[in-house]
Design a protein around this motif. Structure first.
Motif, PDB file in Angstrom:
ATOM      1  N   UNK A   1      13.079  -7.358  38.436  1.00 37.30           N
ATOM      2  CA  UNK A   1      13.909  -8.131  38.561  1.00 37.30           C
ATOM      3  C   UNK A   1      15.127  -8.155  38.603  1.00 37.30           C
ATOM      4  N   UNK A   2      16.220  -8.295  38.630  1.00 42.11           N
ATOM      5  CA  UNK A   2      18.163  -8.548  38.628  1.00 42.11           C
ATOM      6  C   UNK A   2      18.057  -9.436  38.383  1.00 42.11           C
ATOM      7  N   UNK A   3      18.486 -10.198  37.502  1.00 40.44           N
ATOM      8  CA  UNK A   3      19.246 -11.362  37.355  1.00 40.44           C
ATOM      9  C   UNK A   3      18.293 -12.588  38.027  1.00 40.44           C
ATOM     10  N   UNK A   4      18.553 -13.370  38.208  1.00 45.52           N
ATOM     11  CA  UNK A   4      17.512 -14.386  39.034  1.00 45.52           C
ATOM     12  C   UNK A   4      17.161 -13.981  40.415  1.00 45.52           C
ATOM     13  N   UNK A   5      17.423 -12.389  40.590  1.00 43.84           N
ATOM     14  CA  UNK A   5      16.769 -12.546  42.179  1.00 43.84           C
ATOM     15  C   UNK A   5      15.824 -10.916  42.198  1.00 43.84           C
ATOM     16  N   UNK A   6      15.100 -10.892  42.778  1.00 41.01           N
ATOM     17  CA  UNK A   6      13.463 -10.434  42.239  1.00 41.01           C
ATOM     18  C   UNK A   6      12.869  -9.184  43.484  1.00 41.01           C
ATOM     19  N   UNK A   7      13.085  -7.708  43.476  1.00 44.46           N
ATOM     20  CA  UNK A   7      12.820  -7.775  45.080  1.00 44.46           C
ATOM     21  C   UNK A   7      11.274  -6.858  44.441  1.00 44.46           C
ATOM     22  N   UNK A   8      10.085  -6.951  46.144  1.00 44.30           N
ATOM     23  CA  UNK A   8       8.831  -6.286  45.634  1.00 44.30           C
ATOM     24  C   UNK A   8       9.041  -5.373  46.118  1.00 44.30           C
ATOM     25  N   UNK A   9       7.900  -4.366  45.969  1.00 43.68           N
ATOM     26  CA  UNK A   9       7.703  -3.089  47.064  1.00 43.68           C
ATOM     27  C   UNK A   9       6.556  -3.274  46.844  1.00 43.68           C
ATOM     28  N   UNK A  10       6.036  -2.583  48.438  1.00 45.59           N
ATOM     29  CA  UNK A  10       3.899  -2.695  48.267  1.00 45.59           C
ATOM     30  C   UNK A  10       3.602  -0.982  46.815  1.00 45.59           C
ATOM     31  N   UNK A  11       2.661  -1.924  46.592  1.00 49.13           N
ATOM     32  CA  UNK A  11       2.314  -0.719  45.840  1.00 49.13           C
ATOM     33  C   UNK A  11       1.265   0.437  46.652  1.00 49.13           C
ATOM     34  N   UNK A  12       1.503   0.322  47.796  1.00 45.68           N
ATOM     35  CA  UNK A  12       1.057   1.639  48.860  1.00 45.68           C
ATOM     36  C   UNK A  12       1.747   2.399  49.439  1.00 45.68           C
ATOM     37  N   UNK A  13       1.226   4.181  49.109  1.00 44.03           N
ATOM     38  CA  UNK A  13       2.367   4.853  49.342  1.00 44.03           C
ATOM     39  C   UNK A  13       2.706   5.112  50.727  1.00 44.03           C
ATOM     40  N   UNK A  14       4.154   4.905  51.726  1.00 43.44           N
ATOM     41  CA  UNK A  14       3.781   5.082  52.711  1.00 43.44           C
ATOM     42  C   UNK A  14       3.560   6.622  53.876  1.00 43.44           C
ATOM     43  N   UNK A  15       3.066   7.439  52.400  1.00 43.25           N
ATOM     44  CA  UNK A  15       2.404   8.821  52.890  1.00 43.25           C
ATOM     45  C   UNK A  15       1.063   8.379  53.597  1.00 43.25           C
ATOM     46  N   UNK A  16       0.103   7.972  52.239  1.00 40.64           N
ATOM     47  CA  UNK A  16      -1.380   8.364  53.172  1.00 40.64           C
ATOM     48  C   UNK A  16      -2.043   7.050  52.034  1.00 40.64           C
ATOM     49  N   UNK A  17      -1.358   6.361  51.854  1.00 39.64           N
ATOM     50  CA  UNK A  17      -1.783   4.426  51.390  1.00 39.64           C
ATOM     51  C   UNK A  17      -2.231   4.674  50.200  1.00 39.64           C
ATOM     52  N   UNK A  18      -2.715   6.293  48.964  1.00 38.30           N
ATOM     53  CA  UNK A  18      -2.493   5.571  48.032  1.00 38.30           C
ATOM     54  C   UNK A  18      -1.722   4.545  47.402  1.00 38.30           C
ATOM     55  N   UNK A  19      -2.046   4.396  45.883  1.00 38.66           N
ATOM     56  CA  UNK A  19      -1.820   3.279  44.951  1.00 38.66           C
ATOM     57  C   UNK A  19      -0.356   4.230  44.363  1.00 38.66           C
ATOM     58  N   UNK A  20       0.743   3.889  44.401  1.00 37.09           N
ATOM     59  CA  UNK A  20       1.691   4.682  43.777  1.00 37.09           C
ATOM     60  C   UNK A  20       2.061   3.955  42.721  1.00 37.09           C
ATOM     61  N   UNK A  21       2.437   4.292  41.380  1.00 35.66           N
ATOM     62  CA  UNK A  21       2.196   3.800  39.718  1.00 35.66           C
ATOM     63  C   UNK A  21       3.577   4.276  38.951  1.00 35.66           C
ATOM     64  N   UNK A  22       4.128   3.485  38.666  1.00 33.66           N
ATOM     65  CA  UNK A  22       5.079   2.877  37.812  1.00 33.66           C
ATOM     66  C   UNK A  22       4.824   4.596  36.620  1.00 33.66           C
ATOM     67  N   UNK A  23       6.027   5.276  36.479  1.00 34.68           N
ATOM     68  CA  UNK A  23       5.669   5.855  35.478  1.00 34.68           C
ATOM     69  C   UNK A  23       6.995   6.105  34.514  1.00 34.68           C
ATOM     70  N   UNK A  24       7.125   5.066  33.070  1.00 39.61           N
ATOM     71  CA  UNK A  24       7.838   4.464  32.262  1.00 39.61           C
ATOM     72  C   UNK A  24       8.699   5.302  31.510  1.00 39.61           C
ATOM     73  N   UNK A  25       7.742   6.674  31.222  1.00 39.50           N
ATOM     74  CA  UNK A  25       8.517   7.595  30.623  1.00 39.50           C
ATOM     75  C   UNK A  25       9.427   8.681  31.078  1.00 39.50           C
ATOM     76  N   UNK A  26       9.607   8.680  32.878  1.00 36.44           N
ATOM     77  CA  UNK A  26      10.182   9.421  33.638  1.00 36.44           C
ATOM     78  C   UNK A  26      10.949   8.071  34.510  1.00 36.44           C
ATOM     79  N   UNK A  27      10.906   6.518  34.242  1.00 32.77           N
ATOM     80  CA  UNK A  27      11.231   5.330  34.893  1.00 32.77           C
ATOM     81  C   UNK A  27      11.169   5.993  36.563  1.00 32.77           C
TER      82      UNK A  27
END
Lengths: 571, 169
Positions: B88-114
């Motif tokens: 979310x950025x204010x009133x708009x929201x962007x979406x990213x696919x969780x599928x890695x463009x490389x080989x299709x694994x599930x891309x995770x968010x790493x909060x400590x590395x942001x």
């Protein structure tokens, strides 16, 4: 041109040197046909052709069929009704099955007539009789696969008889069904038999049958001496082969014509174990079916087991009973009569079964209902069938959806067909003439507004004729179909004369103490009412019903509207 | 024409004709999926979350559920199509696919590395989805979004993997 031909020949030479294919071709095509080529020899070739058609159409159908109780019917319906030419391929497979039975019987009768089972061809006759048995096994296992009403119930008859076999019946039945009753394993087992086991056996027996046929050659007519026959002998290619091919073309033409004419094979509604369905087997099992009618009670099982045993026993024994060297039919009347009697009996029983059904009013009515259900189920299947499969197709029916919605959303307060709570007017025959009449006579009855907060309306005190006229006026608000115009006009006068209009407007828009009568119970009125019954023209401040405009999708409201409109039309 | 060659032509013709009349319906049925839509569902933007539940600048995982999916003879209801990261950025929201463009694994968010990271081959992406390291050939795939009446809607799509351009699968 010439050089291209030469190149072909060089490729052929190269291949021949490595495979010897020309020798095989020559051996196949130059087989001597003793006594010359004849049209009467085409039946065996036609059977091979029909078998090929069955294999090709079968493999293609297997590529879009899914054998499980939840997917079998839906996948066949999809193949048949939505995939390109699916109906034609499936129709060919079904017509092909009938063709195989007919051709096999013709082939068998001809062999019997010619005495072609005699020494040294006894083994080949036995192989042929075994293949006839295989054809019936194919038919029996294939019939169940679509998991429709017809296949399900017709196959039940066969498996129940199997289960009634003395001593081993229960065990065999459980083995065949893969359990106590019809289920997923029944289908996968029948499927495995139909597409792997039986075809493998059929190909093996066909190969042996043809090999033995080639070993012994055709059995020419019993007339004519050996010298005469030898003189007229020609190679298989081209005279006999051309006749065979022409017969195959005619056969295919006949099958295709049949499929076009019948729009493919039947597919009835999905198998429903709870329905009453009067099953008939495919025509080639009708004689057996009819036979059972003549042996009721305890005699049924011996008859059902005995008849096929007698048929196949007689056929298998034939070459060992009729052992004389003479092949002329006039010298073998006894044996030919036995064979003729068996088949004539079968035909007679089959015709009798048809006659019985043609004269049965009950069966005809049952057929009409089954055809209607089949057409409806297949229409609904076009929307896709829910994962519960088969019978779940009925959930696509708007009526079914309406009942479900009604149950979830309305029956917490309303009564409908014996279900629900009585806190609001009954929906049985809602706004039909009878409903309106009852409401006018006693609005505070529990079926009407008795259990609601609304108690402002006084019962209509008037004669039968007056109430009927008022009813007609109110009923006519929902739509002009079937309205008695004179009665309605009289009702309209009374509506004013009896002071109804002091509380009820009838312009369709105005708000008054009671609901506005204009357009009441029409589809548009219902749609607006269900969205918001607290509008001024409906119940206004007295309303206690939820506003479904917030809770239901417009399509769901439409489904309920359709159901209520049909209630209004009830007598 | 000689009798034998006439027969040859006739036989050849008949055989070819029989082959053709059997092959035609068979090929028609087999090639049926080329001419019709066999699977469908999820092409429309689907509601995945309430805007109010999203924190500004922190990716939130959401599941995309299609109301109805058709697959040949079946109709499935409420089918999970996949997951997305919503930012979310204010009133708009962007979406990213969780599928890695490389080989299709599930891309995770790493909060400590942001930052986003793919556990399989170590591709790393920043908050905007840009590739900052590892084998991924392109940025994380963004998906069309819209915000309507406080709901976030995503048009879910899959893209081909191991390509430097983002092409729908």
């Amino acid at each position: 041109m010439a050089s291209r031909f030469a190149r072909f020949k060089r490729v052929g030479d190269w291949l021949d040197e490595r495979t010897g294919f020309r020798g095989v071709m020559r051996a196949a095509l130059d087989e001597p046909v003793r006594g010359g080529a004849r049209w009467s020899y085409v039946w065996g070739s036609c059977l091979v052709f029909a078998l090929i058609v069955q294999m090709v159409t079968g493999v293609v159908m297997a590529s879009s069929y899914s054998p499980s109780v939840t997917t079998a019917w839906a996948s066949v319906a999809y193949m048949n009704d939505q995939m390109t030419l699916g109906w034609f391929v499936r129709g060919l497979h079904s017509a092909g099955a009938s063709a195989m039975v007919i051709l096999a019987v013709i082939h068998l009768l001809q062999v019997a007539l010619f005495g072609a089972y005699k020494r040294p061809r006894e083994v080949n006759w036995i192989l042929g009789v075994m293949m006839l048995g295989l054809i019936f096994a194919f038919a029996l296992t294939g019939y169940l696969l679509p998991w429709d009403q017809k296949g399900y119930w017709a196959t039940q008859v066969a498996t129940s008889l199997l289960g009634a076999t003395p001593l081993v019946g229960r065990g065999i039945l459980k083995l065949v069904l893969g359990g106590e009753s019809y289920g997923n394993l029944t289908l996968t087992r029948f499927y495995a038999l139909h597409v792997f086991v039986l075809p493998a056996a059929m190909v093996l027996l066909t190969t042996l049958h043809i090999a033995l046929f080639r070993k012994h050659g055709v059995t020419p007519s019993w007339r004519g001496s050996d010298e005469e026959l030898a003189k007229r002998t020609v190679p298989f290619w081209p005279d006999q082969l051309l006749r065979d091919l022409a017969a195959m073309a005619a056969l295919f033409g006949l099958m295709a014509w049949w499929v076009f004419r019948s729009h493919g094979a039947d597919l009835e509604a999905p198998a429903d174990p709870t329905s009453s369905y009067d099953a008939r087997p495919e025509w080639y099992f009708l004689p057996l079916f009819q036979l059972l009618k003549h042996f009721p009670g305890a005699a049924e099982i011996p008859a059902a087991m005995g008849a096929p045993l007698i048929l196949f026993g007689t056929l298998l024994a034939l070459p060992f009973l009729d052992r004389g060297p003479d092949r002329s039919p006039s010298k073998r009347k006894r044996y030919l009569a036995a064979v003729g009697l068996i088949f004539a009996g079968a035909i007679g029983l089959g015709l009798e079964a048809r006659q019985d059904d043609a004269h049965s009013e009950g069966y005809r009515a049952q057929r009409e209902r089954a055809d209607r259900d089949a057409a409806r189920a297949r229409e609904l299947a076009r929307e896709g069938v829910l994962p519960a499969g088969g019978l779940a197709v009925w959930e696509n029916d708007p009526d079914f959806k309406a009942r479900k919605l009604l149950g979830e959303r309305c029956l917490g307060c309303h009564l409908y067909q014996g279900a629900g709570e009585n806190r609001a007017p009954s929906l049985d025959g809602w706004s039909s003439r009878a409903w309106i009449a009852g409401m006018l006579r006693d609005p505070d009855h529990p079926n009407y507004y008795g259990k609601t907060k609304i108690h402002d309306m006084k019962p209509v005190k008037g004669g039968e004729a007056q109430v009927r006229a008022l009813v007609e006026f109110v009923f006519a608000q929902g739509g002009p179909q079937g309205v008695d115009e004179a009665l309605r006009a009289r009702g309209e006068e009374l509506f004013g004369a009896m002071d109804c209009d002091s509380c009820h407007d009838s312009d369709g828009t105005g708000a008054n103490q009671g609901p506005n009568m204009g357009g009441r119970a029409s589809a548009d009125w219902l749609r607006a009412f269900l969205r918001d019954p607290s509008e001024g023209r409906f119940f206004g401040k007295q309303n206690a019903m939820p506003k479904f405009g917030d809770r239901l999708a417009p399509s769901e409201i439409d489904v309920l509207v359709r159901l209520l409109v049909s209630e209004r039309a009830k007598k | 024409m000689e009798r034998r060659s006439l027969f040859k032509v006739l036989s050849g013709g008949l055989m070819a004709a029989l082959g053709a009349v059997i092959a035609a319906p068979v090929l028609g049925l087999l090639s049926s999926p080329l001419r019709r839509r066999v699977q469908s569902g999820g092409e429309e933007p689907l509601p995945v979350a309430d805007l109010a539940r999203l924190t500004d600048g922190v990716p939130t995982r959401a599941t995309v559920i299609a109301e109805v999916v058709r697959d040949a003879w079946s109709r499935f209801e409420k089918v999970p199509l996949g997951a997305v990261w919503l930012i979310r950025r204010g009133e708009t929201v962007s979406a990213l696919s969780t599928t890695c463009p490389h080989a299709g694994c599930f891309v995770d968010w790493e909060p400590q590395k942001k930052a986003f990271g793919c556990p399989c081959h170590g591709s790393a992406f920043d908050l905007a989805g840009k590739c900052t390291g590892g084998p991924s050939p392109r940025a994380m795939d963004s998906l069309e979004t819209e915000v309507k009446d406080g709901k976030v809607l995503v048009r879910f799509q899959r893209f081909r993997q191991a390509k430097s351009d983002k092409e729908p699968a």
